[in-house]
Design a protein around this motif. Structure first.
Motif, short mmCIF file in Angstrom:
data_model
loop_
_atom_site.label_atom_id
_atom_site.label_comp_id
_atom_site.label_asym_id
_atom_site.label_seq_id
_atom_site.Cartn_x
_atom_site.Cartn_y
_atom_site.Cartn_z
N CYS A 11 10.37 9.07 1.31
CA CYS A 11 9.10 9.60 0.82
C CYS A 11 9.05 11.12 1.00
O CYS A 11 8.56 11.84 0.11
CB CYS A 11 7.92 8.95 1.52
SG CYS A 11 7.66 7.23 1.08
N ALA A 64 -1.73 17.09 -6.59
CA ALA A 64 -2.18 15.71 -6.40
C ALA A 64 -0.99 14.79 -6.11
O ALA A 64 -1.07 13.92 -5.23
CB ALA A 64 -2.93 15.23 -7.63
N SER A 65 0.10 15.01 -6.82
CA SER A 65 1.31 14.21 -6.60
C SER A 65 1.83 14.40 -5.18
O SER A 65 2.16 13.44 -4.49
CB SER A 65 2.37 14.61 -7.61
OG SER A 65 3.59 14.02 -7.31
N VAL A 77 0.72 11.44 1.87
CA VAL A 77 0.00 10.34 2.52
C VAL A 77 0.95 9.14 2.67
O VAL A 77 0.91 8.44 3.69
CB VAL A 77 -1.27 9.97 1.73
CG1 VAL A 77 -1.90 8.70 2.25
CG2 VAL A 77 -2.27 11.12 1.78
N ALA A 78 1.82 8.91 1.69
CA ALA A 78 2.80 7.83 1.79
C ALA A 78 3.78 8.09 2.94
O ALA A 78 4.18 7.16 3.64
CB ALA A 78 3.56 7.67 0.47
N VAL A 95 2.29 5.97 -7.37
CA VAL A 95 1.34 6.78 -8.13
C VAL A 95 1.66 8.26 -7.98
O VAL A 95 1.62 9.02 -8.94
CB VAL A 95 -0.12 6.48 -7.69
CG1 VAL A 95 -1.09 7.46 -8.30
CG2 VAL A 95 -0.49 5.06 -8.09
N GLY A 96 2.03 8.67 -6.77
CA GLY A 96 2.39 10.07 -6.55
C GLY A 96 3.62 10.48 -7.34
O GLY A 96 3.68 11.61 -7.85
N CYS A 114 0.84 -1.21 0.00
CA CYS A 114 0.00 0.00 0.00
C CYS A 114 0.87 1.25 0.00
O CYS A 114 0.58 2.22 -0.72
CB CYS A 114 -0.94 0.00 1.20
SG CYS A 114 -2.22 -1.24 1.11
N LEU A 162 0.91 4.07 -3.05
CA LEU A 162 0.70 5.51 -2.85
C LEU A 162 1.89 6.32 -3.37
O LEU A 162 1.73 7.30 -4.11
CB LEU A 162 0.48 5.82 -1.37
CG LEU A 162 -0.86 5.46 -0.79
CD1 LEU A 162 -0.82 5.58 0.73
CD2 LEU A 162 -1.93 6.35 -1.36
N LEU A 208 -0.45 12.70 -2.55
CA LEU A 208 -0.27 11.24 -2.49
C LEU A 208 1.04 10.87 -1.83
O LEU A 208 1.09 9.95 -1.01
CB LEU A 208 -0.34 10.65 -3.90
CG LEU A 208 -1.73 10.52 -4.49
CD1 LEU A 208 -1.65 10.08 -5.94
CD2 LEU A 208 -2.55 9.53 -3.69
#
Length: 143
Positions: free
Chosen positions: A119, A81-82, A88-89, A67-68, A60, A64, A85
């Motif tokens: 991250c 948006a990047s 959130v990671a 995709v980001g 998961c 995240l 994400l």
């Protein structure tokens, strides 16, 4: 001293993947070492449950972050948006570090801290510029 920004999406993705794989290896080693030291009850034959849980949580996290990182960043909406994400990671990796932070598992918790930093470092990916219309030359060819 200023930290360098990631040069590319591939570099950031490779660093995140490497730190998460390393964290899973260390966590599995800690769990097996604790099982060998008889820190778990004798009936604890389900050591694969926390290992599989850790693996699925890591997937998961990688989803995240991946995709980001892969989203285009030439428009402000895509950049936001990047970064959301990837943010959130960062929180997910921090949650995994805190999840393992209890006696005899501190090394497993600490193994996720490099993933948190990787991250967080990926949030600083630079914006990409779209080439001008009709520009078929690379910057190296202009010199």
């Amino acid at each position: 001293m200023q930290l360098p920004k990631p040069a590319s999406q591939g570099q950031a993705a490779g660093l995140i993947l490497g730190t998460v794989v390393l964290a899973n290896i260390v966590t599995t080693w800690v769990l097996i070492s604790n099982l060998d030291a008889m820190l778990y009850p004798v009936e604890a034959d389900a050591i694969m449950i926390p290992i599989a849980n850790n693996f699925l949580n890591s997937l998961c996290l990688l989803l995240l972050a991946g995709v980001g990182i892969c989203l285009p960043r030439h428009h402000i909406a895509w950049r936001m948006a990047s970064r959301i994400l990837i943010g959130v990671a960062v929180m997910y990796a921090l949650a995994l570090a805190v999840y393992w932070w209890y006696p005899f598992h501190y090394l497993a918790g600490a193994s996720f801290l490099p993933a948190v930093l990787a991250c967080a470092w990926a949030v600083c990916l630079p914006a990409r510029k779209l080439p001008a219309r009709g520009a078929n030359t690379r910057p190296s060819e202009l010199a």
